[in-house]
Each structure stands twice: as structure tokens, then as C-alpha cells.
Design an enzyme around this catalytic site. Structure first.
Site, mmCIF file in Angstrom:
data_model
loop_
_atom_site.group_PDB
_atom_site.id
_atom_site.type_symbol
_atom_site.label_atom_id
_atom_site.label_comp_id
_atom_site.label_asym_id
_atom_site.label_seq_id
_atom_site.Cartn_x
_atom_site.Cartn_y
_atom_site.Cartn_z
ATOM 1 N N ASP A 94 -7.189 20.574 9.461
ATOM 2 C CA ASP A 94 -6.364 21.790 9.392
ATOM 3 C C ASP A 94 -5.105 21.613 10.259
ATOM 4 O O ASP A 94 -5.041 20.727 11.098
ATOM 5 C CB ASP A 94 -7.196 23.010 9.845
ATOM 6 C CG ASP A 94 -7.569 22.951 11.326
ATOM 7 O OD1 ASP A 94 -6.657 22.858 12.186
ATOM 8 O OD2 ASP A 94 -8.775 22.988 11.650
ATOM 9 N N HIS A 109 -8.624 11.973 11.045
ATOM 10 C CA HIS A 109 -9.311 12.113 9.755
ATOM 11 C C HIS A 109 -8.371 12.637 8.662
ATOM 12 O O HIS A 109 -8.837 13.121 7.629
ATOM 13 C CB HIS A 109 -10.528 13.041 9.891
ATOM 14 C CG HIS A 109 -11.650 12.444 10.687
ATOM 15 N ND1 HIS A 109 -12.751 13.147 11.095
ATOM 16 C CD2 HIS A 109 -11.840 11.166 11.138
ATOM 17 C CE1 HIS A 109 -13.571 12.351 11.785
ATOM 18 N NE2 HIS A 109 -13.033 11.150 11.828
ATOM 19 N N CYS A 117 -1.526 8.963 -2.869
ATOM 20 C CA CYS A 117 -1.707 8.277 -4.156
ATOM 21 C C CYS A 117 -2.466 6.974 -3.914
ATOM 22 O O CYS A 117 -1.992 6.104 -3.181
ATOM 23 C CB CYS A 117 -0.343 8.003 -4.810
ATOM 24 S SG CYS A 117 -0.538 7.001 -6.317
ATOM 25 N N CYS A 136 1.736 10.851 -9.858
ATOM 26 C CA CYS A 136 2.402 10.555 -8.586
ATOM 27 C C CYS A 136 3.907 10.470 -8.813
ATOM 28 O O CYS A 136 4.362 9.722 -9.686
ATOM 29 C CB CYS A 136 1.863 9.234 -8.026
ATOM 30 S SG CYS A 136 2.770 8.658 -6.583
ATOM 31 N N GLY A 176 -15.368 20.977 21.058
ATOM 32 C CA GLY A 176 -15.776 21.502 19.750
ATOM 33 C C GLY A 176 -16.230 20.454 18.762
ATOM 34 O O GLY A 176 -16.019 20.607 17.557
#
Ligand code: APR
Length: 234
Positions: A94, A109, A117, A136, A176
């Protein structure tokens, strides 16, 4: 508190939980509703791209309307006000760290708001749903457009930079994250190896709890701002 000069922060899904995004391994978490091998591996994408894209379309939609919480904001404040060096490495896809103002940031990540692509490697910002027949813009081929996120079995991004920062840090803070997914779960051991002070800020003890010198357990929006305040006023 000792005078630190170089901080590495690792964050995980628990940091964004109070912004309304689900974690993975908590009760009711994402991996209780989906099997990793169905939606988060290169093999899953080859087998059933539509299913994988639908999973990430939902996650992109969920991430669209969220706002950074007090913990993201405290970490941005730490980067801005700490007299030494601060690197934030997040497992989260996020955009909440950057929305809060953190700039020295590695999305190890990947990012849900980007598309990759598989044919030509082009990476592009992407805010809407992905479909299997997308073409693409860089190479004109279809069938290879995937979210720019790191799947199980793939190498996380910018690992050289991360290990270089870990071997040079004197404070490592893990926030976290349940400590179940490598290589991120191994960062605390790397930091310990060079003598860094290691701190866990999490709702509950993580899998790697024995490797932390200090642990404060509670909600991120409570424990992170308090720990940042301590660091900045030491
Ligand atoms: N404040 C602090 N910690 C919290 C909060 C909160 N409000 N809510 C939950 N947590 C803690 C949980 O106790 C748990 O230890 O956050 C941790 C979240 O763990 P996971 O769900 O396993 O998420 P994470 O560690 O980020 O997962 C790592 O696994 O599948 C993947 O790629 C995905 O990046 C992810 C990786």
C-alpha cells in the site's frame, strides 16, 4: 536511550491495520480467505491469471481510499527530524508510508499501484483494475501485465541496498510484522550480527521475538508514536 546514528525500520501489515487494511495471518486475515498458492505465486498467474488479477484488483481497490494512521505519520516525522540516517523498508504494497511523508523508503514486496509487463519488464503507475487482455504500452504485447508485487518464490526488490543498510545500522526496529516471511524475517538477525540494538513494536510477540533486545506490544498507533517521541527527545 543510547545515541543512535543509523536506523533501519522494517514494517509489515500490522502497521496499516488501523488504516483499515487486512493483515495476512491474524484471525480473519487475507490468508484465511485465500490460499497463497492460488493467488500469490508465478505458477498461479500462469495457471489462472484472471483469478490472480481479481485478487489484486480487490486489494488495489481497498488501498485506494485509505489514509495513513498515527504510526505512519510518526515514522515520517522520525525520518524528517532524526539527526542521523533513517531507512524504512516495508513489506506493505500500500502507499501509506509515502502518503504520510516518508521518502527514504524501499517497497521490498512491490507496490499495488504499479503494473509490470512480464514480456518487456516495463513498470507503470496503475490505479484501476487489471484485465488479462491488457496490452503493454511499451512493447505492445498482451497477456503479461501483472501487478508489480513480489510473489512467493520471487526475489524481493532492492535486497543489496537493504543488506548494506542492515550491516551499517545501530538501531533496527521491526513494526507490525509476524516474522513468518523470509528474507524480511531474517533482518533482525543481520542487525544483531553487527551489534545493533533490536526493537519489536507489534500487537503480540512475533515468531522472531527471541532475537529482539526490546519489545513493546500494543497497537501501532499507540506504541509507534510513543517510541518515536522517545527517540527524538532522548
Ligand atoms: N498494531 C500493531 N501490530 C498489529 C496490529 C496493530 N494494530 N494488528 C495486527 N498486528 C500484528 C499482528 O499481531 C501480526 O504479528 O501485525 C502482524 C501482521 O502479520 P502478518 O499478517 O503475517 O503480515 P506481515 O508480517 O506483514 O506479512 C509478511 O507475508 O504474505 C505476505 O507478502 C505478504 O508482505 C506480506 C508478508
Amino acid at each position: 536511550m543510547a545515541a543512535y546514528e543509523r536506523i533501519v525500520i522494517l514494517t509489515g501489515a500490522g502497521l496499516s491495520a488501523e488504516s483499515g487494511l487486512s493483515t495476512f495471518r491474524d484471525k480473519g486475515g487475507i490468508w484465511q480467505k485465500h490460499r497463497i498458492e492460488d493467488v500469490a505465486t508465478p505458477e498461479a498467474f500462469l495457471r489462472d491469471p484472471e483469478r490472480v488479477l481479481t485478487f489484486y484488483n480487490t486489494r488495489r481497490g481497498n488501498a485506494r481510499d485509505v489514509q495513513p494512521n498515527a504510526a505512519h505519520k510518526a515514522l515520517a516525522r522520525l525520518e524528517a527530524e532524526f539527526p542521523g540516517h533513517v531507512l524504512t523498508v516495508t513489506q506493505n504494497i500500500d502507499p501509506l508510508h509515502e502518503m504520510a511523508g516518508t521518502t527514504n523508503l524501499i517497497h521490498m514486496h512491490g507496490e499495488i499501484s504499479r503494473v509490470l509487463c512480464m514480456h518487456c519488464g516495463a513498470r507503470t503507475p496503475w490505479e484501476t483494475d487489471l484485465t488479462v487482455d491488457m496490452v503493454c504500452a511499451a512493447c505492445n504485447r498482451s497477456g503479461g501485465m501483472r501487478p508489480d508485487v513480489v510473489w512467493f518464490g520471487e526475489m524481493p526488490y532492492r535486497m543489496d541496498e537493504i543488506y548494506s543498510a542492515l550491516t551499517d545500522c545501530d538501531l533496527f526496529i521491526s513494526i507490525g510484522t509476524s516474522g513468518n516471511v523470509y528474507p524480511a524475517a531474517g533482518f533482525v538477525a543481520e542487525a544483531r550480527e553487527v551489534g545493533a540494538h533490536t526493537v519489536e513494536l507489534n500487537l503480540e510477540p512475533s515468531a522472531g521475538i527471541s532475537l529482539f533486545d526490546e519489545a513493546i506490544h500494543g497497537k501501532a498507533t499507540v506504541v509507534v508514536p510513543a517510541y518515536v517521541e522517545r527517540l527524538l527527545t532522548r
